[in-house]
Design a protein around this motif. Structure first.
Motif, PDB file in Angstrom:
ATOM      1  N   LYS A  55       4.628   2.538  -0.328  1.00  0.00           N
ATOM      2  CA  LYS A  55       4.342   1.628  -1.566  1.00  0.00           C
ATOM      3  C   LYS A  55       5.356   0.786  -1.497  1.00  0.00           C
ATOM      4  O   LYS A  55       5.229  -0.432  -1.926  1.00  0.00           O
ATOM      5  CB  LYS A  55       4.019   2.630  -2.778  1.00  0.00           C
ATOM      6  CG  LYS A  55       2.820   3.086  -2.894  1.00  0.00           C
ATOM      7  CD  LYS A  55       2.628   4.530  -3.990  1.00  0.00           C
ATOM      8  CE  LYS A  55       2.611   3.879  -5.330  1.00  0.00           C
ATOM      9  NZ  LYS A  55       2.279   4.945  -6.007  1.00  0.00           N
ATOM     10  N   GLU A  56       6.606   1.236  -1.464  1.00  0.00           N
ATOM     11  CA  GLU A  56       7.795   0.268  -1.639  1.00  0.00           C
ATOM     12  C   GLU A  56       7.844  -0.826  -0.728  1.00  0.00           C
ATOM     13  O   GLU A  56       8.131  -1.920  -1.010  1.00  0.00           O
ATOM     14  CB  GLU A  56       9.328   1.191  -1.703  1.00  0.00           C
ATOM     15  CG  GLU A  56      10.287   0.541  -2.074  1.00  0.00           C
ATOM     16  CD  GLU A  56      11.571   1.042  -1.926  1.00  0.00           C
ATOM     17  OE1 GLU A  56      11.753   2.542  -1.767  1.00  0.00           O
ATOM     18  OE2 GLU A  56      12.775   0.435  -2.124  1.00  0.00           O
ATOM     19  N   TRP A  57       7.659  -0.430   0.552  1.00  0.00           N
ATOM     20  CA  TRP A  57       7.872  -1.365   1.798  1.00  0.00           C
ATOM     21  C   TRP A  57       6.523  -2.376   1.324  1.00  0.00           C
ATOM     22  O   TRP A  57       6.770  -3.535   1.469  1.00  0.00           O
ATOM     23  CB  TRP A  57       7.521  -0.631   2.923  1.00  0.00           C
ATOM     24  CG  TRP A  57       7.234  -1.443   4.190  1.00  0.00           C
ATOM     25  CD1 TRP A  57       8.298  -1.936   4.770  1.00  0.00           C
ATOM     26  CD2 TRP A  57       6.048  -1.531   4.938  1.00  0.00           C
ATOM     27  NE1 TRP A  57       7.889  -2.545   6.121  1.00  0.00           N
ATOM     28  CE2 TRP A  57       6.158  -2.374   5.967  1.00  0.00           C
ATOM     29  CE3 TRP A  57       4.751  -1.221   4.686  1.00  0.00           C
ATOM     30  CZ2 TRP A  57       5.318  -2.827   7.001  1.00  0.00           C
ATOM     31  CZ3 TRP A  57       3.473  -1.490   5.610  1.00  0.00           C
ATOM     32  CH2 TRP A  57       4.110  -2.335   6.670  1.00  0.00           C
ATOM     33  N   MET A  58       5.575  -2.153   1.287  1.00  0.00           N
ATOM     34  CA  MET A  58       4.429  -2.966   1.099  1.00  0.00           C
ATOM     35  C   MET A  58       4.671  -3.701  -0.238  1.00  0.00           C
ATOM     36  O   MET A  58       4.046  -5.095  -0.042  1.00  0.00           O
ATOM     37  CB  MET A  58       3.126  -2.054   0.583  1.00  0.00           C
ATOM     38  CG  MET A  58       1.642  -2.744   0.966  1.00  0.00           C
ATOM     39  SD  MET A  58       1.635  -3.628   2.718  1.00  0.00           S
ATOM     40  CE  MET A  58       0.414  -4.943   2.099  1.00  0.00           C
ATOM     41  N   THR A  59       5.084  -3.138  -1.346  1.00  0.00           N
ATOM     42  CA  THR A  59       5.174  -4.169  -2.560  1.00  0.00           C
ATOM     43  C   THR A  59       6.480  -5.348  -2.236  1.00  0.00           C
ATOM     44  O   THR A  59       6.093  -6.260  -2.668  1.00  0.00           O
ATOM     45  CB  THR A  59       5.785  -3.147  -3.531  1.00  0.00           C
ATOM     46  OG1 THR A  59       4.781  -2.315  -3.876  1.00  0.00           O
ATOM     47  CG2 THR A  59       6.049  -4.039  -4.767  1.00  0.00           C
TER      48      THR A  59
END
Ligand SMILES: [Zn+2]
Length: 257
Positions: A55-59
């Motif tokens: 989620k952090e990477w994609m965000t």
């Protein structure tokens, strides 16, 4: 300026490392935006919304201008005893059983699309595009995609906008790497296709996570992108659609191919 749309397919926690390598290497070439085709629960084994690292990477990528696109829900389609020979060929030989939306009923498709959007809600933005796994989208499933409110879909031969140009023909480059003979055919085919599309307003390049692990394929992908960047602007699909294919703009481009 003519357009280059790069899309990275099959983005999920299972492929995150390869996808990150692809994004970083493309950035080194000058591609700072692309469409990322995200699978909410890849093969039922990798739910994105319970994976903080993903989620952090994609965000972060979305904040930098990368476009999230919904790419099925599980991606896989289980073979059915009632499958015809043509269905078996299309869904097993041609795509290795990855055509999840090939023959989904409308109700089931709507339910999976809503679930996918809910799972990607952490991105905090509307998702405009849907690309069916293996580019196989049946009639009922396409009606579901439209009903749920997506603006556009793509398949291997076109970009289809629901409220604008009906269908913009443009063949995507894409590599098949499942077997050595497929790679050889792919390399020859994509080289010819890239030359054939040289003068076209839009060049589409679809990259799968495995492509960056096969030196001959990855080298060709990078060399075609490098050449294209000489006179093409890199765009995400949503930007290309907004700039060129929505009703106010749809007279600007001749048909792609
Ligand atoms: Zn896919």
């Amino acid at each position: 300026m003519r357009a280059l749309v790069v899309s990275v397919h099959d983005v999920s926690p299972l492929t995150q490392a390869s996808c990150d390598k692809i994004v970083q290497e493309l950035r080194g070439l000058g591609i700072g935006t692309a469409s990322l085709l995200v699978i909410p629960n890849h093969h039922g084994k990798a739910p994105v919304n319970t994976d903080p690292g993903f989620k952090e990477w994609m965000t972060n990528l979305v904040r930098q201008g990368y476009e999230p696109v919904l790419h099925g829900y599980y991606h896989a389609r289980s073979a059915k005893p009632t499958d015809t020979r043509v269905t078996r060929f299309t869904t097993q030989f041609y795509t290795a059983g990855e055509g999840e939306f090939f023959d989904l009923g409308r109700e089931e498709a709507v339910e999976r699309l809503h679930r996918g959007m809910d799972d990607l809600a952490f991105l905090g933005r509307k998702i405009y595009g849907f690309v069916a796994p293996a580019w196989l989208l049946g009639y009922e499933a396409e009606a579901a995609v439209r009903k749920v409110g997506f603006s556009y879909i793509t398949n291997v031969g076109s970009v289809k906008v629901f409220d604008g140009v009906h269908r913009y023909a443009s063949r995507s480059l894409v590599w098949s790497t499942r077997a050595p003979w497929r790679r050889i055919v792919s390399l020859a085919w994509n080289q010819r296709l890239a030359s054939r599309l040289h003068e076209k307003p839009l060049l589409r390049i679809g990259i799968h996570p495995a492509d960056c692990e096969i030196p001959a394929v990855w080298s060709q992908v990078k060399s075609i992108i490098t050449a294209a960047l000489q006179d093409r602007q890199p765009l995400s699909y949503e930007k290309f659609v907004a700039d060129h294919l929505e009703p106010a703009h749809n007279a600007q481009l001749p048909n792609g191919c």
